[in-house]
Write an enzyme that holds these catalytic residues in place. Structure first.
Site, PDB file in Angstrom:
ATOM      1  N   ASN A 116       0.825  -1.212   0.000  1.00 18.66           N
ATOM      2  CA  ASN A 116       0.000   0.000   0.000  1.00 18.66           C
ATOM      3  C   ASN A 116       0.860   1.263   0.000  1.00 18.66           C
ATOM      4  O   ASN A 116       0.552   2.239  -0.680  1.00 18.66           O
ATOM      5  CB  ASN A 116      -0.952   0.000   1.196  1.00 18.66           C
ATOM      6  N   LEU A 160      -0.502   5.448 -11.951  1.00 22.32           N
ATOM      7  CA  LEU A 160       0.219   6.659 -12.350  1.00 22.32           C
ATOM      8  C   LEU A 160      -0.784   7.697 -12.828  1.00 22.32           C
ATOM      9  O   LEU A 160      -0.490   8.487 -13.712  1.00 22.32           O
ATOM     10  CB  LEU A 160       1.203   6.335 -13.483  1.00 22.32           C
ATOM     11  N   ALA A 192      -2.565  10.919 -12.201  1.00 27.59           N
ATOM     12  CA  ALA A 192      -2.494  12.091 -11.315  1.00 27.59           C
ATOM     13  C   ALA A 192      -3.902  12.537 -10.931  1.00 27.59           C
ATOM     14  O   ALA A 192      -4.848  12.393 -11.710  1.00 27.59           O
ATOM     15  CB  ALA A 192      -1.752  13.219 -12.021  1.00 27.59           C
ATOM     16  N   GLY A 249      -7.084   8.918  -1.285  1.00 29.17           N
ATOM     17  CA  GLY A 249      -7.948   8.889  -0.098  1.00 29.17           C
ATOM     18  C   GLY A 249      -8.370   7.459   0.155  1.00 29.17           C
ATOM     19  O   GLY A 249      -7.698   6.524  -0.260  1.00 29.17           O
ATOM     20  N   CYS A 299      -7.828   2.929   3.207  1.00 28.55           N
ATOM     21  CA  CYS A 299      -6.585   2.156   3.362  1.00 28.55           C
ATOM     22  C   CYS A 299      -5.310   2.988   3.259  1.00 28.55           C
ATOM     23  O   CYS A 299      -4.529   3.040   4.204  1.00 28.55           O
ATOM     24  CB  CYS A 299      -6.556   1.042   2.324  1.00 28.55           C
TER      25      CYS A 299
HETATM   26  C1  UGA Z   1      -6.168  -0.047  -1.867  1.00 28.71           C
HETATM   27  C2  UGA Z   1      -5.226  -0.973  -2.632  1.00 28.71           C
HETATM   28  O1  UGA Z   1      -5.235  -0.649  -4.026  1.00 28.71           O
HETATM   29  C3  UGA Z   1      -5.649  -2.430  -2.469  1.00 28.71           C
HETATM   30  O2  UGA Z   1      -4.718  -3.295  -3.116  1.00 28.71           O
HETATM   31  C4  UGA Z   1      -5.693  -2.765  -0.980  1.00 28.71           C
HETATM   32  O3  UGA Z   1      -6.132  -4.077  -0.743  1.00 28.71           O
HETATM   33  C5  UGA Z   1      -6.652  -1.805  -0.276  1.00 28.71           C
HETATM   34  O4  UGA Z   1      -6.195  -0.454  -0.491  1.00 28.71           O
HETATM   35  C6  UGA Z   1      -6.663  -2.159   1.182  1.00 28.71           C
HETATM   36  O5  UGA Z   1      -5.618  -2.015   1.828  1.00 28.71           O
HETATM   37  O6  UGA Z   1      -7.651  -2.711   1.659  1.00 28.71           O
HETATM   38  P1  UGA Z   1      -8.601   1.017  -2.332  1.00 28.71           P
HETATM   39  O7  UGA Z   1      -8.311   1.911  -1.178  1.00 28.71           O
HETATM   40  O8  UGA Z   1      -9.909   0.310  -2.393  1.00 28.71           O
HETATM   41  O9  UGA Z   1      -7.466  -0.149  -2.440  1.00 28.71           O
HETATM   42  O10 UGA Z   1      -8.534   1.881  -3.647  1.00 28.71           O
HETATM   43  P2  UGA Z   1      -7.436   2.251  -4.770  1.00 28.71           P
HETATM   44  O11 UGA Z   1      -8.005   1.899  -6.076  1.00 28.71           O
HETATM   45  O12 UGA Z   1      -6.112   1.716  -4.455  1.00 28.71           O
HETATM   46  O13 UGA Z   1      -7.410   3.844  -4.653  1.00 28.71           O
HETATM   47  C7  UGA Z   1      -6.915   4.495  -3.483  1.00 28.71           C
HETATM   48  C8  UGA Z   1      -6.807   5.984  -3.719  1.00 28.71           C
HETATM   49  O14 UGA Z   1      -5.768   6.275  -4.658  1.00 28.71           O
HETATM   50  C9  UGA Z   1      -8.071   6.619  -4.302  1.00 28.71           C
HETATM   51  O15 UGA Z   1      -8.287   7.852  -3.685  1.00 28.71           O
HETATM   52  C10 UGA Z   1      -7.753   6.789  -5.770  1.00 28.71           C
HETATM   53  O16 UGA Z   1      -8.460   7.822  -6.385  1.00 28.71           O
HETATM   54  C11 UGA Z   1      -6.276   7.100  -5.693  1.00 28.71           C
HETATM   55  N1  UGA Z   1      -5.547   6.789  -6.951  1.00 28.71           N
HETATM   56  C12 UGA Z   1      -5.397   5.512  -7.356  1.00 28.71           C
HETATM   57  C13 UGA Z   1      -4.993   7.833  -7.691  1.00 28.71           C
HETATM   58  O17 UGA Z   1      -5.117   9.028  -7.330  1.00 28.71           O
HETATM   59  N2  UGA Z   1      -4.299   7.536  -8.830  1.00 28.71           N
HETATM   60  C14 UGA Z   1      -4.121   6.268  -9.257  1.00 28.71           C
HETATM   61  O18 UGA Z   1      -3.454   6.077 -10.308  1.00 28.71           O
HETATM   62  C15 UGA Z   1      -4.690   5.226  -8.517  1.00 28.71           C
END
Ligand code: UGA
Length: 468
Positions: free
Chosen positions: A211, A253, A255, A260, A263
């Site tokens: 993470n 990647l 932006a 948020g 996790c």
């Molecule tokens: C994240 C991890 O991706 C999972 O692998 C993990 O199991 C989970 O946390 C957890 O620990 O339970 P999640 O929080 O559901 O999953 O969502 P993500 O898709 O990872 O997005 C997290 C944040 O990063 C969001 O705010 C999203 O908008 C942001 N993000 C993601 C970006 O700004 N840019 C990206 O390229 C990807």
């Protein structure tokens, strides 16, 4: 095989339903009687695509059931998964393990035959050993083993992530526990999912490292986006150019307004604390936490700047409030930082989110909640897109322009083609796009800042501008 899932939050409910789909007999246990009653009636407390169908189907074929009675659930179970919450502890940001340790005590009270106790919750390294010691005070050592099996699913695509994971991580010091967990994951072995077998501590730390690495990748591209804006580059193309390098990879990647959710913010903070406590500070992670916290607030200033540095008395349409699409989860959503700051600056807000409005209304007061995106845009002066829901991608540029008084659109997720928006007459700004493109009048200043032109060239550009 019968297994118990203790805790029916995101991880517990999704994992329970998916294990049941694998053919296991799964009993989900929670202390919240109201929640269990609703689940028994087929009501799903969270918005997660495909989950309601999976729960319904497996409840009908009796591979999945819900109860508050842990003793009855554990009768004949070979493994009990702890999937309770580990929120940030007030004050120091470390993971609050109260629920995990309470669960360990409850489980210990009901172990009657050999049981593997598996932590699925995200827990700091060392927690498994503590769980072992808590249970060991009440149960003979040969009656149980402890394992760590962290979950890597993402909200919004949780079922797919569980059913087709990149890998499964199993940490335990016991061969017997290893064999039971391997048989639980047999369906994934059949599709050749890599399984990392390791010790307890490694599995626990691997989850945080994953993470923190992803959060770092996002923060890295967000800072590169800021630099793009100042230098004439475009972050979308930079991300593609570097992401095509197999060593870097294209995912995560994108932006945006800062990460948020339930996790990344919590886990980066907890890992940072673990590093400090072990006199092994993680300076990169500390910086990521700091940069991301500030970034979310800076997004409000970006909207205010796009509105001519004044939003007093102006109405702003808000498209999306959840931390990401396909969820109703508002935990640590960037909107929680951005929207109050816009209100403090005097803006009125008309917002729409496809799934998160109920959750958000309790956390974000004085907002007019609308029935769809066009409704939010109607009569507003400017608009800001905060969450990249699919239904926003299809909005018609001309219609957006026609509905907005001042035709200002700030896209914090880079979902639109700038040409389409500008051709429709919108003053469109997005993340990581050179100010020279989004605001041509800034081109001179930006080129000047770079020291790329001397005063003569500067004059030439200025004359050209006047001529055109
Ligand atoms: C994240 C991890 O991706 C999972 O692998 C993990 O199991 C989970 O946390 C957890 O620990 O339970 P999640 O929080 O559901 O999953 O969502 P993500 O898709 O990872 O997005 C997290 C944040 O990063 C969001 O705010 C999203 O908008 C942001 N993000 C993601 C970006 O700004 N840019 C990206 O390229 C990807």
């Amino acid at each position: 095989m019968r297994i118990v899932m203790l805790g029916t939050g995101y991880v517990g409910l999704v994992s329970g339903a998916c294990f049941a789909e694998f053919g296991m007999e799964v009993v989900c246990v929670d202390k919240d009687a109201g929640k269990i009653a609703r689940l028994q009636n087929g009501e799903i407390p969270i918005y997660e695509p495909g989950l309601d169908e999976l729960v319904r189907k497996n409840s009908v074929r009796q591979t999945l059931s819900f109860t508050t009675d842990l003793a009855a659930a554990m009768h004949g179970a070979e493994a009990v998964f702890i999937a309770v919450g580990t929120p940030s502890r007030r004050g120091d940001g470390h993971a609050d393990l109260t629920y995990v340790y309470d669960a360990a005590k409850d489980i210990a009270a009901h172990i009657k035959e050999y049981t593997v106790v598996v932590t699925k919750s995200t827990v700091p390294v060392g927690t498994g050993r503590e769980v072992e010691s808590i249970i060991g005070k009440l149960v003979p050592r040969d009656m149980f083993d402890v394992a760590s099996n962290p979950e890597f699913l993402r909200e919004g695509s949780a079922i797919g992530d569980f059913m087709r994971p990149d890998r499964v991580v199993i940490g335990t010091h016991s061969k017997r526990a290893e064999a039971i967990l391997k048989s639980i994951y047999r369906p994934l072995y059949l599709i050749e999912t890599p399984v990392v077998m390791c010790d307890l501590e490694t599995a626990e730390l691997a989850k945080y490292a994953a993470n923190a690495f992803l959060a770092t990748k996002i923060t890295f591209i967000n800072e590169i986006a800021d630099l793009c804006e100042k230098t004439g580059a475009d972050v979308q193309d930079v991300a593609r150019a570097i992401g095509l390098d197999g060593r870097i990879g294209r995912k995560f990647l994108h932006a945006g307004p800062g990460f948020g959710g339930s996790c990344f913010p919590k886990d980066t903070l907890a890992l940072m604390r673990t590093g400090q406590e072990n006199n092994s500070p993680l300076r990169i992670v500390e910086t990521v936490v700091d940069v991301n916290t500030k970034r979310k607030k800076q997004m409000a200033q970006r909207v205010i700047a796009a509105c001519g540095n004044d939003v007093k008395g102006k109405t702003i349409a808000v498209l999306g409030v959840t931390f990401k699409p396909n969820t109703d989860d508002m935990r640590d959503a960037p909107s929680l930082d951005i929207l109050p700051l816009l209100q403090q600056a005097g803006a009125k807000l008309r917002a729409y989110d496809p799934a998160g409005m109920k959750e958000a209304a309790a956390m974000l007061p004085d907002i007019t909640w609308c029935k769809d995106a066009y409704d939010a845009l109607t009569g507003s002066d400017a608009a800001v897109l905060i969450t990249e829901w699919n239904e926003f991608r299809g909005l018609e540029a001309e219609k957006i322009a026609a509905l907005l008084n001042h035709k200002i659109l700030v896209d914090l997720r880079n979902v639109y083609k700038p040409e389409d928006m500008r051709d429709a007459g919108l003053q469109y700004t997005r993340i990581g796009e050179s100010e020279m493109k989004s605001k041509p009048q800034n081109a001179l200043a930006a080129i000047h800042n770079l020291g790329l032109v001397d005063d003569e060239a500067d004059e030439e550009i200025s004359l050209e501008k006047q001529a055109s």
